[in-house]
Design a protein around this motif. Structure first.
Motif, PDB file in Angstrom:
ATOM      1  N   UNK A  10       0.851  -1.185   0.000  1.00 29.82           N
ATOM      2  CA  UNK A  10       0.000   0.000   0.000  1.00 29.82           C
ATOM      3  C   UNK A  10       0.884   1.232   0.000  1.00 29.82           C
ATOM      4  N   UNK A  11       0.569   2.173  -0.878  1.00 33.08           N
ATOM      5  CA  UNK A  11       1.239   3.459  -0.891  1.00 33.08           C
ATOM      6  C   UNK A  11       0.233   4.458  -0.346  1.00 33.08           C
ATOM      7  N   UNK A  12       0.395   4.845   0.922  1.00 31.23           N
ATOM      8  CA  UNK A  12      -0.580   5.773   1.478  1.00 31.23           C
ATOM      9  C   UNK A  12      -0.511   7.105   0.748  1.00 31.23           C
ATOM     10  N   UNK A  13      -1.601   7.817   0.799  1.00 26.50           N
ATOM     11  CA  UNK A  13      -1.621   9.143   0.206  1.00 26.50           C
ATOM     12  C   UNK A  13      -0.564   9.984   0.898  1.00 26.50           C
ATOM     13  N   UNK A  14       0.068  10.863   0.129  1.00 24.97           N
ATOM     14  CA  UNK A  14       1.072  11.732   0.715  1.00 24.97           C
ATOM     15  C   UNK A  14       0.425  12.735   1.672  1.00 24.97           C
ATOM     16  N   UNK A  15      -0.826  13.044   1.444  1.00 23.20           N
ATOM     17  CA  UNK A  15      -1.624  13.866   2.359  1.00 23.20           C
ATOM     18  C   UNK A  15      -2.755  12.979   2.852  1.00 23.20           C
ATOM     19  N   UNK A  16      -3.685  13.541   3.577  1.00 25.20           N
ATOM     20  CA  UNK A  16      -4.838  12.745   4.014  1.00 25.20           C
ATOM     21  C   UNK A  16      -5.630  12.290   2.798  1.00 25.20           C
ATOM     22  N   UNK A  17      -6.125  11.065   2.835  1.00 25.86           N
ATOM     23  CA  UNK A  17      -6.912  10.536   1.718  1.00 25.86           C
ATOM     24  C   UNK A  17      -8.186  11.347   1.548  1.00 25.86           C
ATOM     25  N   UNK A  18      -8.581  11.537   0.300  1.00 26.01           N
ATOM     26  CA  UNK A  18      -9.784  12.302  -0.005  1.00 26.01           C
ATOM     27  C   UNK A  18     -10.954  11.342  -0.095  1.00 26.01           C
ATOM     28  N   UNK A  27     -13.704   2.428  -4.706  1.00 24.30           N
ATOM     29  CA  UNK A  27     -12.370   2.024  -5.110  1.00 24.30           C
ATOM     30  C   UNK A  27     -12.371   1.676  -6.590  1.00 24.30           C
ATOM     31  N   UNK A  28     -11.408   2.259  -7.286  1.00 23.75           N
ATOM     32  CA  UNK A  28     -11.186   1.934  -8.682  1.00 23.75           C
ATOM     33  C   UNK A  28     -10.050   0.925  -8.740  1.00 23.75           C
ATOM     34  N   UNK A  29     -10.213  -0.119  -9.550  1.00 25.88           N
ATOM     35  CA  UNK A  29      -9.180  -1.135  -9.707  1.00 25.88           C
ATOM     36  C   UNK A  29      -8.668  -1.097 -11.144  1.00 25.88           C
ATOM     37  N   UNK A  51      -9.331  12.080 -10.415  1.00 26.54           N
ATOM     38  CA  UNK A  51     -10.304  13.106 -10.788  1.00 26.54           C
ATOM     39  C   UNK A  51     -11.685  12.804 -10.206  1.00 26.54           C
ATOM     40  N   UNK A  52     -11.950  11.540  -9.901  1.00 22.94           N
ATOM     41  CA  UNK A  52     -13.215  11.152  -9.277  1.00 22.94           C
ATOM     42  C   UNK A  52     -13.072  11.026  -7.753  1.00 22.94           C
ATOM     43  N   UNK A  53     -11.902  11.421  -7.218  1.00 22.76           N
ATOM     44  CA  UNK A  53     -11.615  11.358  -5.783  1.00 22.76           C
ATOM     45  C   UNK A  53     -11.803   9.955  -5.223  1.00 22.76           C
ATOM     46  N   UNK A  54     -11.228   8.975  -5.923  1.00 26.17           N
ATOM     47  CA  UNK A  54     -11.353   7.567  -5.528  1.00 26.17           C
ATOM     48  C   UNK A  54      -9.964   6.987  -5.271  1.00 26.17           C
ATOM     49  N   UNK A  55      -9.907   5.997  -4.389  1.00 25.16           N
ATOM     50  CA  UNK A  55      -8.677   5.241  -4.194  1.00 25.16           C
ATOM     51  C   UNK A  55      -8.450   4.369  -5.419  1.00 25.16           C
ATOM     52  N   UNK A  97       1.673  13.934 -11.789  1.00 20.71           N
ATOM     53  CA  UNK A  97       0.389  14.505 -12.162  1.00 20.71           C
ATOM     54  C   UNK A  97      -0.217  15.387 -11.070  1.00 20.71           C
ATOM     55  N   UNK A  98       0.437  15.439  -9.908  1.00 23.36           N
ATOM     56  CA  UNK A  98      -0.080  16.260  -8.823  1.00 23.36           C
ATOM     57  C   UNK A  98      -1.228  15.605  -8.062  1.00 23.36           C
ATOM     58  N   UNK A  99      -1.295  14.284  -8.082  1.00 22.69           N
ATOM     59  CA  UNK A  99      -2.345  13.557  -7.378  1.00 22.69           C
ATOM     60  C   UNK A  99      -1.764  12.808  -6.183  1.00 22.69           C
ATOM     61  N   UNK A 100      -0.896  13.458  -5.442  1.00 26.83           N
ATOM     62  CA  UNK A 100      -0.222  12.804  -4.323  1.00 26.83           C
ATOM     63  C   UNK A 100      -1.184  12.358  -3.231  1.00 26.83           C
ATOM     64  N   UNK A 101      -2.388  12.946  -3.183  1.00 29.36           N
ATOM     65  CA  UNK A 101      -3.324  12.570  -2.124  1.00 29.36           C
ATOM     66  C   UNK A 101      -4.198  11.372  -2.490  1.00 29.36           C
ATOM     67  N   UNK A 102      -4.017  10.821  -3.685  1.00 28.29           N
ATOM     68  CA  UNK A 102      -4.780   9.637  -4.086  1.00 28.29           C
ATOM     69  C   UNK A 102      -4.114   8.394  -3.503  1.00 28.29           C
TER      70      UNK A 102
END
Length: 180
Positions: A10-18, A27-29, A51-55, A97-102
């Protein structure tokens, strides 16, 4: 993972998960196996999930037909390397891509592709499944036909219809009504 256990990182979000906007765990797979998908398809899957704020869970399947003759220790090593590679690739794409919180998770499983995929959808709670476009785009090829048949079988068995990600347009084929 050693002894045939599924490998997971697991790679946790760099910030809090959205949290998803609709309040569901959503969850998107992204699924890949020998010859399906490319780095661009994983990039598109990261963009779609973020973009859909999904893990995002990245599932790599080691097809039993291609690994059956290999030494079990070699298959374990391949599995461990896949986890490391996919984790590094996903982290790089997220940051680029700047999506470190995903939040992302990498899972490698072995077996028959359709069985592994159906089980993983249920085990991991995925409600959107993205498959990298087949490397061979010729509609007359058996590989393309088998991917479309796989989509039908998984849809019937899980109620989640996998979508083919075309990395060139970032829009999954059949994206309307991804789940039922």
């Amino acid at each position: 993972g050693a002894n045939g256990e599924p490998a997971t990182a697991t790679t946790p979000a760099d910030d809090a998960a959205v949290a998803p906007a609709d309040g569901r765990p959503g969850t998107t797979m992204y699924v890949s196996w020998g010859g399906s998908g490319r780095g661009q398809a994983l990039r598109a899957a990261v963009e779609l999930a973020a973009s859909a704020e999904r893990d995002l869970t990245s599932l790599a399947i080691l097809d039993a037909r291609t690994t059956a003759d290999l030494d079990p220790e070699l298959v374990d090593a391949i599995e461990d390397e896949l986890v490391w590679l996919l984790r590094a690739q996903t982290r790089m794409i997220r940051r680029e891509l700047g999506f470190a919180s995903t939040a992302t998770e990498v899972v490698v499983r072995r077996g028959r592709i359709v069985d592994v995929l159906k089980t993983a959808i249920n085990d991991l709670g995925a409600d959107r499944v993205l498959i990298g476009a087949p490397a061979l785009i010729d509609p007359g090829t058996e590989h393309v036909e088998s991917v479309h048949r796989l989509i039908e079988i998984v849809d019937e068995g899980t109620g989640v219809r996998p979508e083919i990600v075309d990395p060139d347009d970032h829009q999954p084929a059949g994206s309307a009504g991804a789940t039922r």
